[in-house]
Design a protein around this motif. Structure first.
Motif, PDB file in Angstrom:
ATOM      1  N   LEU A  98       2.118   9.129   3.578  1.00 29.71           N
ATOM      2  CA  LEU A  98       1.486   9.601   4.809  1.00 29.71           C
ATOM      3  C   LEU A  98       2.061  10.949   5.238  1.00 29.71           C
ATOM      4  N   GLU A  99       3.360  11.144   4.990  1.00 28.64           N
ATOM      5  CA  GLU A  99       3.980  12.455   5.242  1.00 28.64           C
ATOM      6  C   GLU A  99       3.480  13.491   4.241  1.00 28.64           C
ATOM      7  N   VAL A 100       3.398  13.089   2.977  1.00 26.90           N
ATOM      8  CA  VAL A 100       3.022  14.027   1.913  1.00 26.90           C
ATOM      9  C   VAL A 100       1.644  14.625   2.181  1.00 26.90           C
ATOM     10  N   LEU A 101       0.715  13.823   2.701  1.00 20.52           N
ATOM     11  CA  LEU A 101      -0.621  14.345   3.002  1.00 20.52           C
ATOM     12  C   LEU A 101      -0.565  15.540   3.942  1.00 20.52           C
ATOM     13  N   VAL A 113      -3.360  13.227  11.752  1.00 22.58           N
ATOM     14  CA  VAL A 113      -3.426  11.790  11.500  1.00 22.58           C
ATOM     15  C   VAL A 113      -3.615  11.577  10.006  1.00 22.58           C
ATOM     16  N   SER A 114      -2.697  10.851   9.389  1.00 20.78           N
ATOM     17  CA  SER A 114      -2.778  10.545   7.959  1.00 20.78           C
ATOM     18  C   SER A 114      -3.258   9.114   7.767  1.00 20.78           C
ATOM     19  N   LEU A 115      -4.210   8.953   6.875  1.00 18.70           N
ATOM     20  CA  LEU A 115      -4.789   7.638   6.607  1.00 18.70           C
ATOM     21  C   LEU A 115      -4.775   7.349   5.105  1.00 18.70           C
ATOM     22  N   ILE A 116      -4.444   6.112   4.757  1.00 15.08           N
ATOM     23  CA  ILE A 116      -4.520   5.639   3.373  1.00 15.08           C
ATOM     24  C   ILE A 116      -5.202   4.279   3.387  1.00 15.08           C
ATOM     25  N   LEU A 160      -6.426  13.381   7.794  1.00 16.45           N
ATOM     26  CA  LEU A 160      -6.194  13.650   6.377  1.00 16.45           C
ATOM     27  C   LEU A 160      -6.152  12.352   5.586  1.00 16.45           C
ATOM     28  N   SER A 161      -6.899  12.322   4.487  1.00 17.05           N
ATOM     29  CA  SER A 161      -6.904  11.163   3.600  1.00 17.05           C
ATOM     30  C   SER A 161      -7.542  11.555   2.274  1.00 17.05           C
ATOM     31  N   GLU A 162      -7.126  10.888   1.205  1.00 16.17           N
ATOM     32  CA  GLU A 162      -7.789  11.087  -0.085  1.00 16.17           C
ATOM     33  C   GLU A 162      -9.151  10.395  -0.111  1.00 16.17           C
ATOM     34  N   THR A 163      -9.390   9.501   0.849  1.00 16.88           N
ATOM     35  CA  THR A 163     -10.661   8.766   0.878  1.00 16.88           C
ATOM     36  C   THR A 163     -11.313   8.863   2.262  1.00 16.88           C
ATOM     37  N   LEU A 164     -11.240  10.036   2.856  1.00 22.69           N
ATOM     38  CA  LEU A 164     -11.748  10.209   4.221  1.00 22.69           C
ATOM     39  C   LEU A 164     -13.243   9.903   4.321  1.00 22.69           C
TER      40      LEU A 164
END
Length: 233
Positions: A98-101, A113-116, A160-164
């Protein structure tokens, strides 16, 4: 003081790999298949050593993404780290996915806001803000039902997310002007893990761990653990 040499490992997201970092990214190998992470990463090390003209003996730190993310990927990443550490023992800088994003938008002035994806209509979620290259945690990582996310958002935030794309309609509908979409799709990578670890070292906030003591940040039980009635506390 000479800048430290960091070998970073990323296996929690859509792609995995390793990266070498010393003030700047020196080189990175990125992989797509979780099934081959372990074999290919180990096979990549001699290639990286030869082409970047360095020796694993010269490493100062390891850095690794400990999650949350893929249960299988996280286990593989820690296995790789512990295997390397048996031969080349070094301190480890663990970072959260979540930090890396957030490193995709380093020093973005507003809230992030980081989402996974945690599946089963749940998300791994945290909120951060960059302040003079220091990553401030506004809301610590947690696992929540997606439907509860609007309860935590009260200011316009970059999501931010890889699957937003999976949640875009829900976020737009429920958050309206509080939902800010990034201009490009963020990703997780070993290079970003290394950069974040380096920033934390420079700021004096890096948490140094031994490889033997390191555990993944799951935030929720795996499917097999849920079937056995186990909980993450």
């Amino acid at each position: 003081m000479e800048s430290p040499l960091i070998l970073a490992i990323e296996t929690s997201g859509k792609t995995g790999g390793i990266a070498l970092f010393k003030e700047n990214l020196l080189g990175e190998v990125t992989l797509l298949s979780k099934e081959s992470y372990s074999n290919i990463i180990f096979k990549s090390l001699p290639f990286v050593e030869k082409n970047l003209n360095f020796s694993l003996d010269s490493l100062d730190y390891y850095a690794i993404d400990i999650g949350p993310g893929s249960f299988t990927g996280l286990r593989i990443g820690l296995s790789i780290l512990k295997g390397l550490n048996l031969v080349y023992p070094r301190p480890v800088i663990p970072v959260s996915s979540l930090e890396v994003l957030t490193v995709n938008f380093l020093n973005y002035p507003g809230n992030i806001v980081s989402l996974i994806d945690a599946y089963s209509k749940e998300i791994f979620f945290a909120s951060y803000k960059w302040e003079n290259f220091y990553l401030k945690t506004l809301i610590a990582p947690m696992c929540i039902p997606l439907k509860d996310l609007p309860l935590y958002i009260d200011t316009p935030s970059l999501f931010l997310s890889e699957t937003l794309e999976k949640w875009r309609d829900f976020l737009k509908s429920n958050l309206e002007n509080l939902f800010l979409e990034p201009p490009f799709s963020p990703h997780l990578s070993a290079g970003l893990v290394a950069k974040l670890a380096y920033i934390k070292l420079r700021q004096g906030v890096a948490e140094l761990k031994s490889a033997e003591s390191l555990l993944p940040l799951y935030l929720k039980p795996s499917e097999a653990e849920r079937k056995r009635g186990l909980k993450i506390t």
